[in-house]
Design a protein around this motif. Structure first.
Motif: not given
Length: 708
Positions: A223-229, A290-297, A445-452, A459-463
């Motif tokens: 959240a902080v990094l998004r605020a900076e971005k 680490r935050a990306d890994a946690s969010a992705i998990m 499975v027909k939909i991009d998982a990020k859109s579910i 949208h902030d983690v390593d795509q």
């Protein structure tokens, strides 16, 4: 091979033989679902998670080795590769150590030290570092020539060289890394000119924030990094600078004279200009990873639960995409999800054709023998549900409210256009809603998982890492459930072990031309589907009403002969053996062990024969919200309400209570005790009872507590 095995064993603590055999299978292009299910003897019965870890560390090792070769080549071309340096590069155990070794030789642009060296000041820097001279001015004066105009210029140039030497020392860099890892504080400062912007308000909590970087929860860092971005705050990483500089001085300065004064200035410059900016960025990047890994998990867990959501099965369904002004789009689907009819009704404002809409729904339900109705959970969902429940149908019809997240993405996609070229996006969206009730996995499975719409800060983690992990989850779920090859879409087939997009297209084309597959042997007739693809995918592809009943099971064709022998030994045919638990349990499995098939696989076969093709998912259940709660204004503190968990994060879960706004059960309100993992207390789409703790109408925030 020995080095990679040792590396992975060290990282995973798995047995050497299991790792060795799994790597061999992966190198033979075997998929993780296939290895986990059908090669248990070779892996030592490793599950998908353990095999996934081997895959991850195999890729890490290969990336490290590839980088070593690149660096060794670069050092060789520069003519600086000594036997000692070569050995140190080869022995580096991670990328960080490797890059530190390469740092002195990695020059992408001219530095202050490079300029000083070009002016001939490196000998002066070496004299200063020797720390044997008290009066430096006469020596520095010797170097006042060419582009060096004064003694001060000479000393400054020498200090720049010393600063670079300090920066390149791996022991110093590792010490600062350690300090950052243990003590780094992340602080923010709001950019005052943007503080009052509407978009900035969602980051208001982080306008002037300070927290330990190591202990900062993943969702807060993102959240902080998004605020900076987005330009609302500035982020700074800090440690005890005086302590850090003092430590460096103690490592380098060993005298008190004119040289030490110059070195002290150089150390402060090296720390502030080179070391701290570089390593604080590195520390922030590590924390971000680490935050990306946690969010992705979190996203992966949510997606798995969503994909394995309860299907209604092969029932005739009416799908409704509700709306006000544009009306409610209705579709009637057969038991296989094929579109039979579509229409738009207008029961809500501004037209208010309630009677006409009810009559139309009733007649369509009767005409198409509808067994269930799926209503999208978007705009006008509650009003449409109330309308449906007022209708007196001739036959009993179950009514479900279905998440429509991502339906609009699907309806405008290439896949949807190929499936329904003669219908517009509104019809396709309604079909998707109806099919989600029949089989969530086959449709999602027909939909991009990020859109579910599950997870946090996707949208902030390593795509690249996110896509890879989500693809792995989809593949795992599809193969865990199995696929009916005669009804599956290209999208669903593409995730079957060993198949992929191109072969999925070939399967569908062959099916369209030749008709239904009647046996697994027919699969071999698909163009370009070779022996390897058949080996990897056949057991995950089901054929209903096949001549051989094993073709509708998870028994691999390579094991059919064993099942035939079991049946023969019991003097029964295969159909008599299937489902006959008493006979199956009486079999002495050890007598059927071979060099390649052992007890783990044989036990799997028996389990499958007891209930062949069993769907691991639960069946869909009807759920009803509190009909008196229609908007956030109807909520009162202390109310107990039914709800459905519609998203899970590290800080809690969100619950749909039948209104536009979802309520948050903070992690502290999930249990009276400590909650380590939200997923241990709730699951996605779980039906729960919640207690209303607080309602903030202006901010549209609802705080809930898990009641049961």
């Amino acid at each position: 091979m020995t080095s990679i095995i040792s590396f992975i064993v060290g990282q995973t603590q798995l047995s050497t033989q299991s790792v060795k055999n799994t790597i061999e299978l992966l190198n033979e292009d075997c998929t993780v679902p296939f290895i986990a299910r059908y090669r248990k003897e070779r892996t030592g019965n490793l599950d998908e998670v353990q095999i996934g870890e081997i895959v991850k560390f195999k890729e890490q090792y290969e990336t490290l080795e590839k980088r070593k070769l690149t660096i060794l080549k670069a050092l060789g071309e520069q003519g600086v590769l000594t036997p000692n340096l070569e050995q140190r590069v080869k022995n580096a155990e991670d990328l960080m150590a490797l890059e530190d070794l390469y740092l002195p030789y990695k020059k992408s642009r001219k530095t202050k030290a490079d300029n000083a060296k070009a002016l001939g000041l490196e000998p002066l820097a070496k004299i200063i570092m020797a720390q044997n001279t008290n009066d430096l001015e006469p020596i520095a004066n010797i170097y006042v020539k060419g582009g060096v105009n004064t003694i001060d210029d000479a000393l400054e140039g020498a200090r720049n060289i010393i600063s670079e030497w300090v920066n390149e020392r791996s022991d110093i860099r590792n010490y600062i890394r350690n300090q950052l890892e243990r003590y780094a504080m992340l602080s923010t400062k709001v950019i005052k000119t943007k503080a009052d912007e509407e978009q900035a308000q969602k980051f208001k909590d982080y306008f002037d924030w300070s927290e330990s970087l190591t202990r900062m929860p993943s969702h807060r860092l993102l959240a902080v990094l998004r605020a900076e971005k987005e330009g609302f705050v500035r982020v700074k990483i800090e440690i005890d600078n005086e302590r850090a500089i003092e430590h460096i001085e103690n490592r380098i300065i060993r005298s008190k004279n004119g040289c030490s004064d110059q070195i002290q200035i150089a150390i402060k410059d090296a720390y502030k200009r080179l070391i701290l900016p570089s390593l604080s960025n590195e520390a922030l990047q590590i924390a971000k990873e680490r935050a990306d890994a946690s969010a992705i998990m979190v996203f992966a867990k949510n997606l798995k639960q969503l994909l394995l959501g309860a299907p209604l099965g092969e029932k005739r369904v009416m799908g409704i995409d509700p709306g006000y002004r544009t009306g409610c789009k209705i579709v009637c689907l057969d038991a296989q999800g094929q579109l039979k009819y579509n229409e738009t009704i207008y029961p809500h404002p501004p037209k208010n054709d309630t009677a006409g809409a009810m009559k139309k729904i009733s007649s369509l339900a009767d005409a198409y023998k509808i067994e269930a109705i799926a209503i999208g959970n978007g705009t006008a969902s509650r009003e449409t549900e109330a309308l449906i429940r007022r209708i007196r149908f001739k036959n009993e019809i179950e009514v479900f409210v279905v998440s429509e997240a991502g339906a609009s993405i699907y309806s405008a996609s290439k896949i949807a256009r190929e499936e329904f070229p003669n219908y517009d996006v509104t019809v396709r969206g309604s079909v998707s809603i109806g099919r989600r009730l029949q089989d969530p996995l086959a449709e999602l499975v027909k939909i991009d998982a990020k859109s579910i719409g599950v997870g946090q800060y996707q949208h902030d983690v390593d795509q690249t890492k996110l896509k890879k992990e989500l693809d792995t989850v989809v593949e795992s779920c599809v193969n865990a459930v199995g696929v009916n090859i005669n009804t599956a879409s290209k999208s669903l087939l593409s995730y079957v072990s060993g198949i992929g997009v191109k072969l999925a297209e070939n399967i569908v084309a062959y099916r369209d031309e030749q008709g239904k597959f009647t046996s697994r042997e027919d699969i071999k007739k698909v163009p370009r589907l070779g022996g390897k693809a058949f080996e990897q995918g056949a057991a995950f592809l089901r054929i209903k009403d096949a001549r051989n009943p094993l073709d509708d099971s998870a028994v691999h064709p390579e094991s059919y002969a064993i099942v035939v022998k079991m049946a023969k030994d019991l003097r029964k045919n295969i159909r008599e053996l299937i489902g006959n638990t008493k006979e199956l349990q009486s079999i002495n499995l050890e007598t059927y062990c071979t060099d390649t098939i052992g007890l783990p696989t044989l036990k799997d076969i028996i389990k499958e024969l007891e209930k062949p093709g069993l769907d691991i998912r639960e069946k869909a259940k009807v759920f009803t919200f509190n009909q008196n709660i229609k908007t956030i204004n109807d909520l009162r503190e202390g109310q107990l309400l039914p709800g459905i968990v519609n998203n899970i994060t590290n800080f809690g879960c969100f619950v749909d209570i039948g209104i536009k706004e979802s309520g948050l059960i903070h992690v502290s309100n999930l249990s009276d005790g400590f909650v380590k993992d939200v997923n241990e207390h709730v699951s996605l789409h779980q039906q729960v009872i919640v207690k209303v703790l607080d309602v903030d109408i202006p901010r549209k925030r609802i705080q809930l507590k898990l009641y049961k």
